[in-house]
Design an enzyme around this catalytic site. Structure first.
Site, PDB file in Angstrom:
ATOM      1  N   THR A  88      -8.389 -32.117  12.870  1.00 40.53           N
ATOM      2  CA  THR A  88      -7.523 -32.027  11.695  1.00 40.53           C
ATOM      3  C   THR A  88      -7.109 -33.432  11.310  1.00 40.53           C
ATOM      4  O   THR A  88      -6.568 -34.182  12.131  1.00 40.53           O
ATOM      5  CB  THR A  88      -6.281 -31.179  11.999  1.00 40.53           C
ATOM      6  OG1 THR A  88      -6.692 -29.884  12.424  1.00 40.53           O
ATOM      7  CG2 THR A  88      -5.393 -31.059  10.780  1.00 40.53           C
TER       8      THR A  88
ATOM      9  N   LYS B 117      -8.014 -27.266   5.645  1.00 43.52           N
ATOM     10  CA  LYS B 117      -7.449 -27.153   6.986  1.00 43.52           C
ATOM     11  C   LYS B 117      -5.942 -27.432   6.963  1.00 43.52           C
ATOM     12  O   LYS B 117      -5.167 -26.796   7.679  1.00 43.52           O
ATOM     13  CB  LYS B 117      -8.143 -28.110   7.959  1.00 43.52           C
ATOM     14  CG  LYS B 117      -7.630 -28.032   9.394  1.00 43.52           C
ATOM     15  CD  LYS B 117      -7.857 -26.655  10.035  1.00 43.52           C
ATOM     16  CE  LYS B 117      -7.244 -26.542  11.432  1.00 43.52           C
ATOM     17  NZ  LYS B 117      -7.913 -27.375  12.446  1.00 43.52           N
TER      18      LYS B 117
ATOM     19  N   LYS C 207       1.769 -33.507  14.720  1.00 44.12           N
ATOM     20  CA  LYS C 207       0.673 -34.213  14.057  1.00 44.12           C
ATOM     21  C   LYS C 207       0.170 -33.433  12.848  1.00 44.12           C
ATOM     22  O   LYS C 207       0.067 -33.973  11.742  1.00 44.12           O
ATOM     23  CB  LYS C 207      -0.458 -34.455  15.060  1.00 44.12           C
ATOM     24  CG  LYS C 207      -1.637 -35.245  14.525  1.00 44.12           C
ATOM     25  CD  LYS C 207      -2.806 -34.375  14.069  1.00 44.12           C
ATOM     26  CE  LYS C 207      -3.429 -33.609  15.204  1.00 44.12           C
ATOM     27  NZ  LYS C 207      -4.643 -32.864  14.751  1.00 44.12           N
TER      28      LYS C 207
END
Length: 299
Positions: free
Chosen positions: A96, A172, A240
């Protein structure tokens, strides 16, 4: 297949991808920072040849590391792999990462005549092991053609989202917004239920059959009920990933207050020392503040 590939990053997702490629007949070189993990993969059929000696003969490198910084290090850092790949080889990047970063990686690979597929994944460790992932992919037709055998071995569903990198990573980010919020909301609802004398096991039994259910609730709430926080997906992933969402949102002036709230709960979980536990452990943040005792692991 008889592809010669490397899978860099043998975590819960990468290991499953590597094993799926092995089952499909690939020669697979597994690389991980944990030597014991690499040795386990070799014992299960992975190639035992040092990667540096085979790079020019590789058809593809599948990168399944944590974040953009690690992707850049693997591909273009000291001893970066791309400089040693043959023209026409493929990099399939599954981490990602921000969409702009994916576009930069595609451009840098193209300068070396290496194909790049922006291919973030979803489905969890179980589906990775079964070769049933969902892949949100974008890249050139040549990149897709080079990746098709790997996608066939590892994915149940491949979404072809565009002819250039960035679109896969953007999708995503949308998925991670929902997934991260849903896990935090599961934890909030389960612990709220406990304040109303609803047993966590009853919560799962009822809600998974009602409109409030979600895939993440159905998958993660049983971890809380079992008191088992063995990491299938770590708490550490979410600061994150939701950070990527908020960075992208900020870049276009979009307000995402629910994402911000969920991110704060994961950050609190990290501060509590829970970062390496399963992400269902975000329930412990709510439990601590409310003075609740969550189910213990079964002996």
């Amino acid at each position: 297949m008889s592809l010669n590939i490397a899978v860099v990053g043998l975590g819960s997702m990468g290991y499953g991808i590597a094993m799926s490629c092995l089952r499909a007949g690939c020669s697979v070189h597994g690389v991980d920072v944990v030597p014991e993990t690499t040795a386990r993969f070799v014992a299960e059929g992975g190639e035992d040849t040092p990667l540096a000696g085979v790079l020019p003969s590789l058809d593809a490198v599948v990168v399944v590391v944590l974040n953009a910084a690690q992707v850049e290090s693997v591909l273009f850092g000291e001893d970066g792999l791309v400089a040693h790949l043959r023209p026409g080889a493929l990099v399939m990047a599954c981490a990602t990462m921000p969409p702009d970063f994916a576009r930069d990686m595609e451009e840098c690979c193209a300068a070396r005549e290496v194909h790049y597929l922006d291919a973030p994944i979803s489905g969890g460790s179980v589906k990775a092991t079964e070769g049933r992932l969902s892949v949100m992919a974008s890249g050139t037709a040549a990149a897709f053609a080079a990746a098709d055998p790997i996608l066939e071995a590892t994915a149940e569903t491949v979404f072809r989202l565009g002819d250039a990198a960035g679109a896969g990573s953007a999708m995503k980010a949308v998925n991670q917004l929902l997934a991260g919020v849903h896990i935090a909301t599961m934890a909030e609802a389960l612990t709220f239920g406990m304040t109303q004398d609803i047993d966590p096991g009853t919560f799962v039994e009822v809600i998974t059959k009602c409109a409030g259910n979600s895939w993440m609730l159905e998958n993660r709430a049983p971890h809380v009920v079992a008191g088992d926080y063995t990491p299938h997906s770590q708490i550490n992933i979410w600061p994150k990933d939701l950070g990527i969402v908020l960075e992208a949102a900020k870049s276009v002036g979009f307000d995402a207050p629910i994402t911000e709230t969920a991110l704060a709960q994961y950050a609190r979980a990290v501060d509590m020392g829970l970062g390496h536990q399963d992400d269902a452990a975000v329930a412990k943040v709510y439990a601590e503040k409310a003075g609740l005792v969550l189910p213990k692991a079964r002996s």
